[in-house]
Design a protein around this motif. Structure first.
Motif, mmCIF file in Angstrom:
data_model
loop_
_atom_site.group_PDB
_atom_site.id
_atom_site.type_symbol
_atom_site.label_atom_id
_atom_site.label_comp_id
_atom_site.label_asym_id
_atom_site.label_seq_id
_atom_site.Cartn_x
_atom_site.Cartn_y
_atom_site.Cartn_z
ATOM 1 N N UNK B 15 1.354 -1.242 -0.074
ATOM 2 C CA UNK B 15 0.085 0.052 0.114
ATOM 3 C C UNK B 15 0.522 1.340 -0.105
ATOM 4 N N UNK B 16 0.859 2.410 -0.865
ATOM 5 C CA UNK B 16 1.571 2.983 -1.323
ATOM 6 C C UNK B 16 0.981 4.245 -0.394
ATOM 7 N N UNK B 17 1.392 4.360 1.219
ATOM 8 C CA UNK B 17 1.062 5.397 1.263
ATOM 9 C C UNK B 17 1.947 5.884 2.689
ATOM 10 N N UNK B 18 2.988 6.289 2.309
ATOM 11 C CA UNK B 18 3.861 7.284 3.195
ATOM 12 C C UNK B 18 3.860 8.040 4.193
ATOM 13 N N UNK B 19 4.519 7.290 5.094
ATOM 14 C CA UNK B 19 3.418 7.783 6.887
ATOM 15 C C UNK B 19 4.586 8.500 7.557
#
Lengths: 390, 113
Positions: B15-19
């Protein structure tokens, strides 16, 4: 493992180190994990340097990372245990124990977790580094070339492309940057405080885990820059001229009489040579793909290319024959020459022609090589130089 | 080593969700929580250290007893050895022993062809 996004506690142990800790904390705060939720916790072991703890606490507040200062100095094993206990009590899935003299790539946690997830028998994943005891990926001048966030990201990304989730079994983990799946702590336990101010506690922990049937692994795709001995040398934990604490080694020898022979067997296995060679090649080829590379023909002094510069120079082998050596930010590798054809060997190594070819000196063999490159379409520059050798 | 295709699949599957990373907990809560953990663990460490001291003391006492026994045995054997050495010295320096030696020498000379 818990439902939903997995949680990771990134515990950074700190003891003084004004010249390295701020960069480390900024690097930690800049991590951009994609697959795990990461909380950063700084564990300041009552650093005695005047004003230091206050500065670090303020920086942590600015960076929005957790900070805790022990009321009195505990020593490395017990300070690490605070991180492990906090991970256990806080319901985390993973805990990373890290020194405060490292720079980490922005996807470090994702890579470490991916490796740990590849086998449920993995008890720990040690990150790879320019300075990680016997497992190091050697670099000619790491403080000059690698102490930079952008470069660490680039190197890590390149090496990840080579090794992916590969987990390499090693004799022991090194807690300069090590990931441990938290549930496993209930089986293996904490670091043993018998190791006092530190050194060898992770060796003991790793060997304990192995005796319970777990694997101890190195994660070659998780590369961090490590300055090394940033705080322990300052704290006087290490005796002069030592890289470890002899008294603690005696405890390891007593508890695990076969340990040293296991390390010897690992060193002789050539696993590390293969890892290092593969990593160097990947880095050099990726760099050449991104920035191109230059060939220098002539017995010039050893080149020291800057960021974005990849050079191939000729060096004499043990019989005095010229061997091409590729270099990029302190990483160097000899290019294998096939059928005595240096030109083709270099081009095949990089899968592309050089951006430029420069000859220095009047020797005919060098000019023959330059002509070979020119015949393949490479631009060649001849420079007037001196004879190669006295 | 991971196969390139496997790597690509792994990367694509993420899941490409930089946090952003975050703090472990609000500061005051964190201090209280870790103080509590630290105190509890320090008490456990104390118990372990105490048990180890008791164990080591017992082993030291056992080792000392063993060393005493071995030392006593050694002293006794040394005494016995000294007595035997004195007796041997007395024998080899006696007139009878010297006379026997001369007789043996004489006999070997007489028998020589």
């Amino acid at each position: 493992m818990s439902e939903g996004p997995r949680r990771l506690l990134f515990a950074i142990t700190v003891y003084n180190g004004r010249d390295v800790v701020p960069d480390c904390l900024r690097s930690a705060a800049a991590m951009a994990p994609e697959t795990v939720d990461v909380d950063v916790l700084v564990l300041d072991d009552a650093s005695p340097a005047p004003g230091f703890s206050g500065e670090i606490e303020a920086l942590c507040a600015e960076l929005k990372v957790g900070y805790y200062r022990t009321p009195r100095n505990l020593g490395i094993p017990r300070n690490v245990n605070l991180g492990l206990l906090r991970a256990l009590e806080g319901g985390y899935d993973y805990v990373v124990i890290a020194n405060s003299d490292i720079l980490m790539p922005n996807l470090l946690c994702d890579h470490l977790v991916e490796i740990a997830d590849s086998d449920e028998r993995i008890s720990s994943v040690t990150a790879w580094s320019n300075n990680v005891s016997i497992y190091s990926l050697p670099n000619g001048a790491p403080d000059r070339f690698l102490a930079d966030q952008e470069r660490v990201n680039w190197v890590s990304s390149s090496i990840y492309g080579q090794f992916g989730d590969a987990a390499v079994d090693v004799p022991v983990g090194i807690s300069f940057c090590i990931l441990i799946p938290v549930p496993l702590l209930r089986h293996v336990g904490l670091m043993d405080p018998v190791f006092g101010r530190g050194y060898c506690e992770e060796t003991d922990w790793s060997l304990r885990a192995q005796s319970l049937g777990y694997r101890v692994c190195l994660g070659p795709s998780a590369f961090v820059y490590h300055r090394g001995q940033g705080s322990t040398s300052e704290a006087g934990v290490l005796p002069a001229g030592h890289t470890t604490v002899p008294e603690n080694e005696r405890i390891i020898d007593l508890r695990y009489p076969l340990f040293r022979s296991q390390v010897d067997a690992f060193i002789r296995s050539e696993i590390l040579e293969v890892l290092v060679a593969d990593a160097r090649r990947k880095l050099l080829v990726d760099a050449a793909r991104e920035w191109g590379y230059d060939v220098e023909l002539g017995w010039s002094p050893e080149p020291s290319p800057e960021w974005g510069e990849i050079t191939v120079a000729l060096e004499p082998d043990h019989k005095g024959r010229p061997v091409p050596v590729a270099r990029f930010i302190g990483f160097a590798q000899r290019i294998p020459v096939i059928d005595d054809d240096i030109t083709t060997s270099i081009i095949e190594y990089f899968s592309r022609k050089p951006a430029s070819v420069r000859t220095v000196g009047p020797e005919k063999p060098l000019h023959d090589l330059a002509e070979a490159f020119a015949s393949l379409g490479s631009g060649v520059v001849h420079e007037i130089g001196y004879p190669a050798r006295v | 080593m991971a196969e390139p295709t496997k790597q690509k699949a792994a990367v694509a599957g993420r899941t490409q969700r930089a946090k952003q990373v975050s703090a472990a907990a609000p500061s005051a809560d964190l201090d209280r929580e870790i103080d509590r953990l630290s105190l509890a663990q320090a008490l456990r460490d104390f118990e372990v250290a105490n048990s180890r001291v008791i164990d080591l003391t017992q082993r030291l006492i056992s080792a000392n007893e063993r060393a005493d026994t071995v030392q006593r045995d050694l002293d006794s054997l040394r005494t016995e050895h000294a007595v035997l050495q004195a007796r041997h010295h007395e024998a080899v320096t006696s007139g009878a022993y010297r006379l026997a030696g001369r007789l043996l020498l004489l006999r070997s000379l007489v028998r020589r062809p």
